[in-house]
Design a protein around this motif. Structure first.
Motif, PDB file in Angstrom:
ATOM      1  N   LEU A 127       0.823  -1.198   0.000  1.00 44.34           N
ATOM      2  CA  LEU A 127       0.000   0.000   0.000  1.00 44.34           C
ATOM      3  C   LEU A 127       0.864   1.259   0.000  1.00 44.34           C
ATOM      4  CD1 LEU A 127      -2.825   1.265   0.170  1.00 44.34           C
ATOM      5  CD2 LEU A 127      -2.582   1.165   2.662  1.00 44.34           C
ATOM      6  N   ALA A 128       1.915   1.260   0.809  1.00 46.53           N
ATOM      7  CA  ALA A 128       2.821   2.416   0.857  1.00 46.53           C
ATOM      8  C   ALA A 128       3.499   2.618  -0.497  1.00 46.53           C
ATOM      9  CB  ALA A 128       3.866   2.217   1.949  1.00 46.53           C
ATOM     10  N   PHE A 129       3.908   1.548  -1.139  1.00 49.17           N
ATOM     11  CA  PHE A 129       4.545   1.662  -2.452  1.00 49.17           C
ATOM     12  C   PHE A 129       3.565   2.209  -3.483  1.00 49.17           C
ATOM     13  CE2 PHE A 129       5.343  -0.144  -6.654  1.00 49.17           C
ATOM     14  CZ  PHE A 129       6.568   0.477  -6.920  1.00 49.17           C
ATOM     15  N   LEU A 130       2.319   1.729  -3.463  1.00 46.76           N
ATOM     16  CA  LEU A 130       1.320   2.213  -4.413  1.00 46.76           C
ATOM     17  C   LEU A 130       1.049   3.697  -4.224  1.00 46.76           C
ATOM     18  CD1 LEU A 130      -1.212  -0.755  -4.429  1.00 46.76           C
ATOM     19  CD2 LEU A 130       0.385  -0.104  -6.231  1.00 46.76           C
ATOM     20  N   ILE A 131       0.932   4.131  -2.994  1.00 47.76           N
ATOM     21  CA  ILE A 131       0.711   5.556  -2.724  1.00 47.76           C
ATOM     22  C   ILE A 131       1.915   6.367  -3.200  1.00 47.76           C
ATOM     23  CG2 ILE A 131       0.472   7.272  -0.883  1.00 47.76           C
ATOM     24  CD1 ILE A 131      -1.242   5.173   0.601  1.00 47.76           C
ATOM     25  N   TYR A 132       3.104   5.885  -2.926  1.00 43.17           N
ATOM     26  CA  TYR A 132       4.326   6.562  -3.374  1.00 43.17           C
ATOM     27  C   TYR A 132       4.356   6.666  -4.900  1.00 43.17           C
ATOM     28  CZ  TYR A 132       9.231   7.169  -4.590  1.00 43.17           C
ATOM     29  OH  TYR A 132      10.400   7.615  -5.137  1.00 43.17           O
ATOM     30  N   ALA A 133       4.030   5.582  -5.587  1.00 38.19           N
ATOM     31  CA  ALA A 133       4.073   5.576  -7.046  1.00 38.19           C
ATOM     32  C   ALA A 133       3.037   6.541  -7.615  1.00 38.19           C
ATOM     33  CB  ALA A 133       3.824   4.167  -7.571  1.00 38.19           C
ATOM     34  N   VAL A 191       1.774   9.261  -6.112  1.00 40.76           N
ATOM     35  CA  VAL A 191       2.163  10.636  -5.802  1.00 40.76           C
ATOM     36  C   VAL A 191       3.325  11.085  -6.674  1.00 40.76           C
ATOM     37  CG1 VAL A 191       3.182  12.088  -3.998  1.00 40.76           C
ATOM     38  CG2 VAL A 191       1.262  10.592  -3.456  1.00 40.76           C
ATOM     39  N   MET A 192       4.282  10.215  -6.902  1.00 35.22           N
ATOM     40  CA  MET A 192       5.472  10.600  -7.662  1.00 35.22           C
ATOM     41  C   MET A 192       5.228  10.677  -9.161  1.00 35.22           C
ATOM     42  SD  MET A 192       7.540  11.321  -5.363  1.00 35.22           S
ATOM     43  CE  MET A 192       9.030  11.613  -6.281  1.00 35.22           C
ATOM     44  N   SER A 193       4.284   9.888  -9.672  1.00 33.11           N
ATOM     45  CA  SER A 193       4.028   9.886 -11.112  1.00 33.11           C
ATOM     46  C   SER A 193       2.556   9.578 -11.386  1.00 33.11           C
ATOM     47  CB  SER A 193       4.929   8.851 -11.789  1.00 33.11           C
ATOM     48  OG  SER A 193       4.738   8.886 -13.178  1.00 33.11           O
ATOM     49  N   PRO A 194       1.690  10.555 -11.165  1.00 36.57           N
ATOM     50  CA  PRO A 194       0.258  10.292 -11.328  1.00 36.57           C
ATOM     51  C   PRO A 194      -0.140   9.963 -12.769  1.00 36.57           C
ATOM     52  CG  PRO A 194       0.634  12.601 -10.795  1.00 36.57           C
ATOM     53  CD  PRO A 194       1.945  11.897 -10.678  1.00 36.57           C
ATOM     54  N   ALA A 195       0.517  10.570 -13.744  1.00 30.39           N
ATOM     55  CA  ALA A 195       0.165  10.288 -15.142  1.00 30.39           C
ATOM     56  C   ALA A 195       0.488   8.845 -15.506  1.00 30.39           C
ATOM     57  CB  ALA A 195       0.896  11.242 -16.073  1.00 30.39           C
ATOM     58  N   GLN A 196       1.646   8.390 -15.098  1.00 31.01           N
ATOM     59  CA  GLN A 196       2.027   7.009 -15.394  1.00 31.01           C
ATOM     60  C   GLN A 196       1.156   6.025 -14.619  1.00 31.01           C
ATOM     61  OE1 GLN A 196       6.137   6.096 -14.724  1.00 31.01           O
ATOM     62  NE2 GLN A 196       6.039   4.194 -15.870  1.00 31.01           N
ATOM     63  N   ALA A 197       0.801   6.367 -13.389  1.00 30.13           N
ATOM     64  CA  ALA A 197      -0.089   5.505 -12.606  1.00 30.13           C
ATOM     65  C   ALA A 197      -1.451   5.399 -13.286  1.00 30.13           C
ATOM     66  CB  ALA A 197      -0.230   6.049 -11.190  1.00 30.13           C
ATOM     67  N   ALA A 198      -1.936   6.509 -13.859  1.00 28.90           N
ATOM     68  CA  ALA A 198      -3.219   6.481 -14.564  1.00 28.90           C
ATOM     69  C   ALA A 198      -3.144   5.602 -15.799  1.00 28.90           C
ATOM     70  CB  ALA A 198      -3.627   7.896 -14.948  1.00 28.90           C
ATOM     71  N   VAL A 199      -2.037   5.670 -16.521  1.00 26.67           N
ATOM     72  CA  VAL A 199      -1.864   4.828 -17.708  1.00 26.67           C
ATOM     73  C   VAL A 199      -1.848   3.354 -17.308  1.00 26.67           C
ATOM     74  CG1 VAL A 199      -0.246   4.193 -19.538  1.00 26.67           C
ATOM     75  CG2 VAL A 199      -0.708   6.596 -19.071  1.00 26.67           C
ATOM     76  N   ILE A 200      -1.168   3.035 -16.236  1.00 22.92           N
ATOM     77  CA  ILE A 200      -1.099   1.645 -15.771  1.00 22.92           C
ATOM     78  C   ILE A 200      -2.485   1.153 -15.359  1.00 22.92           C
ATOM     79  CG2 ILE A 200      -0.217   0.161 -13.919  1.00 22.92           C
ATOM     80  CD1 ILE A 200       2.373   1.868 -14.044  1.00 22.92           C
ATOM     81  N   MET A 201      -3.242   1.985 -14.645  1.00 25.22           N
ATOM     82  CA  MET A 201      -4.581   1.579 -14.225  1.00 25.22           C
ATOM     83  C   MET A 201      -5.504   1.402 -15.428  1.00 25.22           C
ATOM     84  SD  MET A 201      -4.545   0.988 -11.097  1.00 25.22           S
ATOM     85  CE  MET A 201      -6.281   0.744 -10.887  1.00 25.22           C
ATOM     86  N   ARG A 202      -5.406   2.305 -16.411  1.00 30.49           N
ATOM     87  CA  ARG A 202      -6.235   2.174 -17.606  1.00 30.49           C
ATOM     88  C   ARG A 202      -5.885   0.902 -18.365  1.00 30.49           C
ATOM     89  NH1 ARG A 202      -7.521   7.044 -21.485  1.00 30.49           N
ATOM     90  NH2 ARG A 202      -8.459   7.592 -19.509  1.00 30.49           N
ATOM     91  N   THR A 203      -4.595   0.600 -18.473  1.00 30.49           N
ATOM     92  CA  THR A 203      -4.162  -0.614 -19.159  1.00 30.49           C
ATOM     93  C   THR A 203      -4.669  -1.854 -18.429  1.00 30.49           C
ATOM     94  OG1 THR A 203      -2.190   0.519 -19.969  1.00 30.49           O
ATOM     95  CG2 THR A 203      -2.150  -1.884 -19.989  1.00 30.49           C
ATOM     96  N   ALA A 204      -4.559  -1.850 -17.103  1.00 24.48           N
ATOM     97  CA  ALA A 204      -5.042  -2.990 -16.320  1.00 24.48           C
ATOM     98  C   ALA A 204      -6.549  -3.163 -16.498  1.00 24.48           C
ATOM     99  CB  ALA A 204      -4.696  -2.799 -14.847  1.00 24.48           C
TER     100      ALA A 204
END
Length: 53
Positions: A10-16, A18-31
């Motif tokens: 959970l801590a890693f996911l929050i860190y990821a 916060v540090m790169s919201p655009a990339q996190a959004a792309v990963i979630m959309r892909t998933a």
């Protein structure tokens, strides 16, 4: 041990996020797209099995 691993994940996911919201959004959309395509494939299979297509 399982609880610690869960909190670390959970801590890693929050860190990821916060540090790169655009990339996190792309990963979630892909998933989401992968899961959605899986469901579409299952429905297509059963439609073909039941002779609807």
């Amino acid at each position: 041990m399982k609880k610690i691993a869960g909190w670390l994940l959970l801590a890693f996911l929050i860190y990821a996020i916060v540090m790169s919201p655009a990339q996190a959004a792309v990963i979630m959309r892909t998933a989401f797209d992968i899961v959605a395509q899986g469901f579409r494939s299952i429905f297509t299979f059963f439609d073909a099995l039941l002779g609807r297509r």
